[in-house]
Structures are given as structure tokens and as C-alpha cells.
Scaffold this active site. Structure first.
Site, PDB file in Angstrom:
ATOM      1  N   ASP A 104       3.519 -12.759 -15.054  1.00 23.07           N
ATOM      2  CA  ASP A 104       3.618 -12.465 -16.486  1.00 23.07           C
ATOM      3  C   ASP A 104       4.125 -13.696 -17.248  1.00 23.07           C
ATOM      4  OD1 ASP A 104       3.341  -9.331 -16.207  1.00 23.07           O
ATOM      5  OD2 ASP A 104       4.736 -10.017 -14.687  1.00 23.07           O
ATOM      6  N   THR A 146      -7.351 -13.766  -6.316  1.00 22.99           N
ATOM      7  CA  THR A 146      -6.580 -12.545  -6.554  1.00 22.99           C
ATOM      8  C   THR A 146      -7.427 -11.633  -7.453  1.00 22.99           C
ATOM      9  OG1 THR A 146      -5.519 -13.041  -8.662  1.00 22.99           O
ATOM     10  CG2 THR A 146      -4.581 -14.096  -6.710  1.00 22.99           C
ATOM     11  N   GLU A 147      -6.964 -10.394  -7.653  1.00 22.68           N
ATOM     12  CA  GLU A 147      -7.767  -9.496  -8.502  1.00 22.68           C
ATOM     13  C   GLU A 147      -7.757  -9.965  -9.967  1.00 22.68           C
ATOM     14  OE1 GLU A 147      -5.612  -8.077  -6.196  1.00 22.68           O
ATOM     15  OE2 GLU A 147      -3.919  -7.279  -7.318  1.00 22.68           O
ATOM     16  N   TYR A 148      -6.618 -10.451 -10.446  1.00 23.37           N
ATOM     17  CA  TYR A 148      -6.570 -10.966 -11.818  1.00 23.37           C
ATOM     18  C   TYR A 148      -7.473 -12.194 -11.962  1.00 23.37           C
ATOM     19  CZ  TYR A 148      -3.078  -8.118 -14.180  1.00 23.37           C
ATOM     20  OH  TYR A 148      -2.432  -7.091 -14.809  1.00 23.37           O
ATOM     21  N   GLU A 149      -7.421 -13.042 -10.969  1.00 24.39           N
ATOM     22  CA  GLU A 149      -8.218 -14.279 -11.009  1.00 24.39           C
ATOM     23  C   GLU A 149      -9.707 -13.955 -11.111  1.00 24.39           C
ATOM     24  OE1 GLU A 149      -7.189 -16.687  -7.695  1.00 24.39           O
ATOM     25  OE2 GLU A 149      -8.421 -18.374  -8.318  1.00 24.39           O
ATOM     26  N   ASP A 168      -3.868 -18.095 -15.589  1.00 24.95           N
ATOM     27  CA  ASP A 168      -4.927 -18.321 -16.580  1.00 24.95           C
ATOM     28  C   ASP A 168      -4.295 -18.741 -17.908  1.00 24.95           C
ATOM     29  OD1 ASP A 168      -3.754 -15.678 -16.800  1.00 24.95           O
ATOM     30  OD2 ASP A 168      -5.115 -15.445 -18.499  1.00 24.95           O
ATOM     31  N   GLU A 205       4.618 -13.787  -0.922  1.00 25.90           N
ATOM     32  CA  GLU A 205       3.940 -13.703  -2.220  1.00 25.90           C
ATOM     33  C   GLU A 205       4.795 -12.873  -3.158  1.00 25.90           C
ATOM     34  OE1 GLU A 205      -0.091 -12.510  -4.665  1.00 25.90           O
ATOM     35  OE2 GLU A 205       0.226 -11.558  -2.732  1.00 25.90           O
ATOM     36  N   ASP A 217      12.596  -6.814  -7.302  1.00 25.47           N
ATOM     37  CA  ASP A 217      12.437  -7.942  -8.215  1.00 25.47           C
ATOM     38  C   ASP A 217      12.739  -9.254  -7.496  1.00 25.47           C
ATOM     39  OD1 ASP A 217      13.162  -9.914 -10.388  1.00 25.47           O
ATOM     40  OD2 ASP A 217      12.619  -8.161 -11.594  1.00 25.47           O
ATOM     41  N   LYS A 233       7.528 -14.259 -25.408  1.00 27.16           N
ATOM     42  CA  LYS A 233       8.462 -14.140 -26.538  1.00 27.16           C
ATOM     43  C   LYS A 233       9.755 -14.907 -26.285  1.00 27.16           C
ATOM     44  CE  LYS A 233       6.932  -9.826 -28.529  1.00 27.16           C
ATOM     45  NZ  LYS A 233       7.043  -8.404 -28.273  1.00 27.16           N
TER      46      LYS A 233
HETATM   47  C1  LIG Z   1      -0.237  -9.935 -13.854  1.00 27.43           C
HETATM   48  S1  LIG Z   1       0.042  -9.159 -12.330  1.00 27.43           S
HETATM   49  C2  LIG Z   1      -0.853 -10.179 -11.144  1.00 27.43           C
HETATM   50  C3  LIG Z   1      -1.048  -9.481  -9.840  1.00 27.43           C
HETATM   51  C4  LIG Z   1      -1.669 -10.335  -8.725  1.00 27.43           C
HETATM   52  N1  LIG Z   1      -0.743 -11.359  -8.307  1.00 27.43           N
HETATM   53  C5  LIG Z   1      -2.958 -10.958  -9.167  1.00 27.43           C
HETATM   54  O1  LIG Z   1      -3.015 -12.174  -9.351  1.00 27.43           O
HETATM   55  O2  LIG Z   1      -3.964 -10.231  -9.294  1.00 27.43           O
HETATM   56  C6  LIG Z   1       1.713  -9.653 -11.995  1.00 27.43           C
HETATM   57  C7  LIG Z   1       2.385  -8.747 -10.967  1.00 27.43           C
HETATM   58  O3  LIG Z   1       3.637  -9.311 -10.636  1.00 27.43           O
HETATM   59  C8  LIG Z   1       4.626  -8.302 -10.646  1.00 27.43           C
HETATM   60  N2  LIG Z   1       5.891  -8.978 -10.987  1.00 27.43           N
HETATM   61  C9  LIG Z   1       6.152  -9.598 -12.152  1.00 27.43           C
HETATM   62  N3  LIG Z   1       7.401 -10.096 -12.138  1.00 27.43           N
HETATM   63  C10 LIG Z   1       7.925  -9.796 -10.925  1.00 27.43           C
HETATM   64  C11 LIG Z   1       9.182 -10.027 -10.325  1.00 27.43           C
HETATM   65  N4  LIG Z   1      10.155 -10.666 -10.990  1.00 27.43           N
HETATM   66  N5  LIG Z   1       9.393  -9.569  -9.073  1.00 27.43           N
HETATM   67  C12 LIG Z   1       8.415  -8.896  -8.407  1.00 27.43           C
HETATM   68  N6  LIG Z   1       7.199  -8.626  -8.942  1.00 27.43           N
HETATM   69  C13 LIG Z   1       6.949  -9.071 -10.180  1.00 27.43           C
HETATM   70  C14 LIG Z   1       4.148  -7.310 -11.689  1.00 27.43           C
HETATM   71  O4  LIG Z   1       4.680  -6.017 -11.506  1.00 27.43           O
HETATM   72  C15 LIG Z   1       2.640  -7.353 -11.495  1.00 27.43           C
HETATM   73  O5  LIG Z   1       2.188  -6.411 -10.550  1.00 27.43           O
END
Ligand SMILES: C[S@@+](CC[C@H](N)C(=O)[O-])C[C@H]1O[C@@H](n2cnc3c(N)ncnc32)[C@H](O)[C@@H]1O
Length: 245
Positions: free
Chosen positions: A149, A223-226, A185, A44, A127, A153
Site C-alpha cells: 500500500d 503477483t496477482e496485482y502485477e 506500480d 514475503e 503486521d 496521505k
Molecule cells: C495491494 S496488496 C498486494 C498483494 C500481493 N502482494 C500482490 O502483489 O498481488 C497488499 C497486501 O499487503 C498486505 N499488507 C499491507 N501492509 C501490511 C503489513 N504491514 N503487514 C502485513 N501485511 C500487509 C495487505 O493486507 C494486502 O493484502
């Protein structure tokens, strides 16, 4: 994900750091080694606070799971959720980890968690762009990216987890016939992802504009965001794309 700096964040991460894989040489040689057994692997990307990986790893325990997160103050929350869910202890009232062996690991102390207690999730701090350096090709049965994310932009498109460079990376990391599963979303990100998948080495095998009303709703792991977005009435978009068999 915006995060206030965690109190004692680095100490908290240290206490459970036996669950973090930091050795690319080991992963590249034998990506199953951290699990101490030959298991099919899943990944994941952007695990956030860990709801998804904690639930899925319990529901489908025959897999070894890697959960990657680039922000350590978020990663530590996922690790603590996983560890407490597995009965490995809890965050101490005065800091440190109150471990199931009766010791409080604080102040940077590392708990060398016995292998048989570590379970089927390991964490990666970093990352997703580095995944190609960490793992050999064709190792993952499934790669998940949930509510990543949108980087709306102009000029930041390459950071989207469904940008062409990332999809090429997933195609290299997946076993033949392995799946990439994506949920969001964000309608614009979903439509962008349909286009980038179509131009990628992966093949689109499923797409829905309303996952919670679809035939996959019953097997969907939230997921928590979902949970937050759907509670506010947002529709959840999802797609599945498969690597060449
Ligand atoms: C908007 S949150 C969603 C978290 C979780 N997946 C959820 O659905 O509840 C996105 C997460 O992905 C991480 N993230 C974004 N880009 C990433 C990357 N290139 N590599 C690792 N983590 C990343 C961010 O730090 C953040 O914690």
C-alpha cells in the site's frame, strides 16, 4: 486490499491452521523448526492471495518460505491456493476443507497436516511491524514486498513498507549480504523508496522503472496485482537492496 468478509472465514482458516506459525517463542529459538529441517529462509510481506509465494516456492524449492499477511480473510485465500496446489485437498462444496486424507474439516475443526505434506511455505497472520518480535536477527536470505500500500496521505508515511523504520527492521532480519526486493506500480512510492533506501543501512544494488522490459523480466515471478496492473498498461517499478556483507 479491500475484502468482503469471507463466509465461514474463521472456520476455513482453522482447518488449515497447521500451516500458520503463531508461536513467537518457537520462531525466535529456531526459525527453521516449522520446516523440520535446516533450510535457508525467505519472507514475503503482504502476500495477498498468494500467487507469488505459491509459484516461487515451487520454482525454488530449496528454501523455506514465510508468507505474512495482516488480513486473515486474505491470508486464508493464499493458504487455500497453496494447499490445493500441493494436492492437499480443496474447499468443500458445503464448506470446510475436503482434505487429501478423505476427511472434511469444517466447523472449526483443525487438520493436523502431517509434517511431510506441509511443504516449504508457512504462513504468518499479522503486521510486518511485529517481525522483530517474531524472529531473531539475521535469519532471512531474501525479503520480498510486492505492491504494498502506498499510504499517500501525509501523516501515514511510517506505514509504507519502505519507510525508514521498516528498512532498518529488514537490515536486522536479513543475513549478511541478504536481499530486500520491492515491486510497485506506484511511481511516487518507488521514488520515495529510492530515497529511504539511500538513507538506510541497506545498499541499493538494482533499480528499474520498467521491470517487464528489463533484463530481470525473464526471472520475474508475477503477483496477482502485477498481472492486473500490467494488463492495464501500467509500468512496474522494482528495486533491490542488500544488507551489509
Ligand atoms: C495491494 S496488496 C498486494 C498483494 C500481493 N502482494 C500482490 O502483489 O498481488 C497488499 C497486501 O499487503 C498486505 N499488507 C499491507 N501492509 C501490511 C503489513 N504491514 N503487514 C502485513 N501485511 C500487509 C495487505 O493486507 C494486502 O493484502
Amino acid at each position: 486490499m479491500r475484502m468482503r468478509k469471507k463466509k465461514h472465514g474463521s472456520d476455513r482458516l482453522a482447518s488449515l491452521s497447521a500451516l500458520i506459525c503463531r508461536d513467537p517463542a518457537e520462531l525466535r529459538t529456531d526459525p527453521c523448526a516449522p520446516f523440520g529441517a535446516s533450510v535457508p529462509l525467505r519472507l514475503e510481506i503482504g502476500c495477498g492471495k498468494g500467487d507469488f509465494i505459491c509459484t516461487l516456492s515451487r520454482l525454488e524449492p530449496e528454501y523455506g518460505y514465510y508468507a505474512m499477511e495482516k488480513i486473515d480473510d486474505v491470508l486464508v485465500l493464499a493458504m487455500e491456493k497453496y494447499a490445493s496446489g500441493r494436492g492437499l485437498g480443496r474447499l468443500g462444496d458445503h464448506g470446510g476443507w475436503d482434505a487429501s486424507d478423505g476427511v472434511n474439516y469444517g466447523g472449526g475443526a483443525v487438520w493436523d497436516i502431517p509434517q511431510e505434506l506441509r511443504g516449504n511455505v508457512r504462513f504468518l497472520s499479522g503486521d510486518a511491524a511485529t517481525l522483530g518480535e517474531l524472529f531473531p536477527p539475521h535469519v532471512f536470505d531474501t525479503i520480498y514486498a510486492n505492491f504494498s500500500d502506498p499510504w499517500p496521505k501525509t501523516g501515514y508515511e511510517d506505514r509504507r513498507l519502505t519507510a525508514p523504520g521498516f528498512l532498518k527492521l529488514y537490515a536486522d532480519l536479513l543475513v549478511p549480504g541478504g536481499r530486500f526486493l520491492f515491486k510497485t506500480d506506484n511511481e511516487n512510492l518507488y521514488r520515495y523508496s529510492l530515497e529511504t533506501v539511500a538513507a538506510s543501512p541497506l545498499t541499493l544494488t538494482y533499480a528499474t522503472e520498467d521491470l517487464h522490459a528489463s533484463e530481470r523480466a525473464a526471472v520475474n515471478v508475477m503477483t496477482e496485482y502485477e498481472r492486473n496492473f500490467s494488463a492495464k498498461g501500467a509500468k512496474i517499478y522494482a528495486l533491490e537492496a542488500v544488507a551489509e556483507a
